[in-house]
Write a protein that holds these residues in place. Structure first.
Motif, mmCIF file in Angstrom:
data_model
loop_
_atom_site.group_PDB
_atom_site.id
_atom_site.type_symbol
_atom_site.label_atom_id
_atom_site.label_comp_id
_atom_site.label_asym_id
_atom_site.label_seq_id
_atom_site.Cartn_x
_atom_site.Cartn_y
_atom_site.Cartn_z
ATOM 1 N N CYS A 154 -30.999 -107.593 -30.627
ATOM 2 C CA CYS A 154 -31.452 -108.840 -31.236
ATOM 3 C C CYS A 154 -31.693 -109.900 -30.162
ATOM 4 O O CYS A 154 -30.815 -110.196 -29.351
ATOM 5 C CB CYS A 154 -30.403 -109.336 -32.236
ATOM 6 N N CYS A 157 -29.061 -112.967 -30.903
ATOM 7 C CA CYS A 157 -27.604 -112.909 -30.701
ATOM 8 C C CYS A 157 -27.159 -111.739 -29.823
ATOM 9 O O CYS A 157 -25.985 -111.650 -29.468
ATOM 10 C CB CYS A 157 -26.879 -112.873 -32.044
ATOM 11 N N CYS A 172 -31.370 -107.488 -37.508
ATOM 12 C CA CYS A 172 -30.083 -107.660 -36.836
ATOM 13 C C CYS A 172 -28.959 -107.623 -37.879
ATOM 14 O O CYS A 172 -28.957 -108.430 -38.808
ATOM 15 C CB CYS A 172 -30.049 -108.984 -36.084
ATOM 16 N N CYS A 175 -26.681 -111.330 -37.268
ATOM 17 C CA CYS A 175 -27.190 -112.662 -37.637
ATOM 18 C C CYS A 175 -28.347 -112.571 -38.635
ATOM 19 O O CYS A 175 -28.903 -113.589 -39.036
ATOM 20 C CB CYS A 175 -27.606 -113.453 -36.397
HETATM 21 ZN ZN LIG Z 1 -28.825 -111.152 -34.196
#
Ligand SMILES: [Zn+2]
Length: 320
Positions: A154, A157, A172, A175
């Protein structure tokens, strides 16, 4: 755009064949499993599609070479046939050739569980032999699978993301951000000044190879502004009118080439050595000898590349 222009732009390799991508089916995981079971699969190894040298080689979804495969992508319905691509880059060929640093990878890898006539080959070498449909399928497969190979985490994050939407998305789990395959716009322009056009060569290109100037479009920039900026930066030439002509998906790794015609306002070349090794003006008459392979110094643009299309149409007086 008139009918004549359309015909010309669709003659560009990877220029589109009207494949039904059936995007509405991507979110239906159950339906997709059914399509997979009755579909055909193009295996790609490190971006190289399986080919017999003339056409793509499609295999059944249950084929053993796919067993340890990576990301899958649903390419669409090709005259009703579900077409998929799958990455099998984890496979280690015994005779893996070392081609690092070469301009184009000419090696072909043969898998022991596939017919001897089939091998994994560089897509650029197939540009002039594939049908428009096969070229679109292969370019799409290569672009999306290479995106998966380099976007496993991702961007927001940093957590490992999951393939979703039949290969057209990564989600993801931490998040919940959705990520989509990227396409990077590149302008490539035939810059003319009277009877001449501007050609340049980058450091490291094969001897004698010159092409149209090109460069990435930057965020916040129009296509026309990108053409003017790139030409000025690389050659010192100032450009006036800019016209869009045709585009070409160029999955090396994820470009969309935007072919333009541009009229130069000045003709004194000042090369930026960080970008170009050389640039020069070529007259129409001289370009005829280049394209014929009879020029003492310059080699013709590769057939299938959009530069070849731009130059051929300029010589045929079809750009106006
Ligand atoms: Zn993420």
């Amino acid at each position: 755009m008139g009918a004549t222009d359309m015909r010309h732009s669709e003659s560009v390799t990877f220029g589109g064949s009207g494949l039904d991508r059936a995007a509405a089916l991507r979110g239906d995981a159950t339906g997709m499993a059914g399509l997979w079971a009755q579909g055909q699969v193009l295996a790609l190894w490190r971006g190289k599609p399986l080919t017999d040298g003339a056409d793509l080689v499609w295999i059944a979804p249950g084929h053993r070479v796919l067993t340890d495969g990576g990301a899958q992508v649903f390419l669409g319905l090709d005259d009703g046939v579900p077409r998929f691509a799958q990455d099998i880059s984890a496979w280690q060929p015994e005779d893996e050739a070392l081609t690092v640093g070469s301009f184009m990878d000419l090696s072909v890898q043969h898998h022991p569980h596939l017919p001897a006539t089939a091998g994994f080959a560089e897509l650029r070498g197939l540009m002039t032999t594939l049908s428009p449909r096969a070229a679109e399928l292969a370019a799409t497969a290569r672009a999306v699978l290479q995106w998966h190979a380099s976007h496993g985490f991702c961007a927001k994050c940093g957590v490992a993301s999951d393939v979703a939407m039949a290969g057209w998305q990564r989600d993801c789990p931490a998040c919940h951000t959705h990520h989509f395959p990227r396409t990077d716009p590149v302008v490539i322009m035939l810059v003319t000044h009277g009877n001449r056009c501007l050609m340049g060569r980058s450091p490291g290109w094969p001897e004698g190879m010159y092409s149209c100037l090109a460069g990435f479009v930057e965020p916040g920039e129009t296509i026309e502004a990108a053409v003017r900026r790139e030409v000025a930066e690389e050659s010192g030439i100032l450009v006036g009118a800019v016209r869009y002509l045709a585009s070409q998906p160029w999955p090396f790794p994820a470009s969309l080439m935007i072919g333009c015609a541009a009229t130069a306002l000045t003709d004194v070349i000042t090369v930026d050595p960080a970008e170009l090794e050389d640039a020069l003006w070529i007259s129409r008459e001289e370009m005829v000898t280049v394209v014929a392979g009879e020029h003492p110094r310059l080699k013709p643009a590769r057939k299938g590349a959009i530069a070849h299309f731009l130059i051929a149409n300029w010589l045929a007086d079809r750009l106006d």
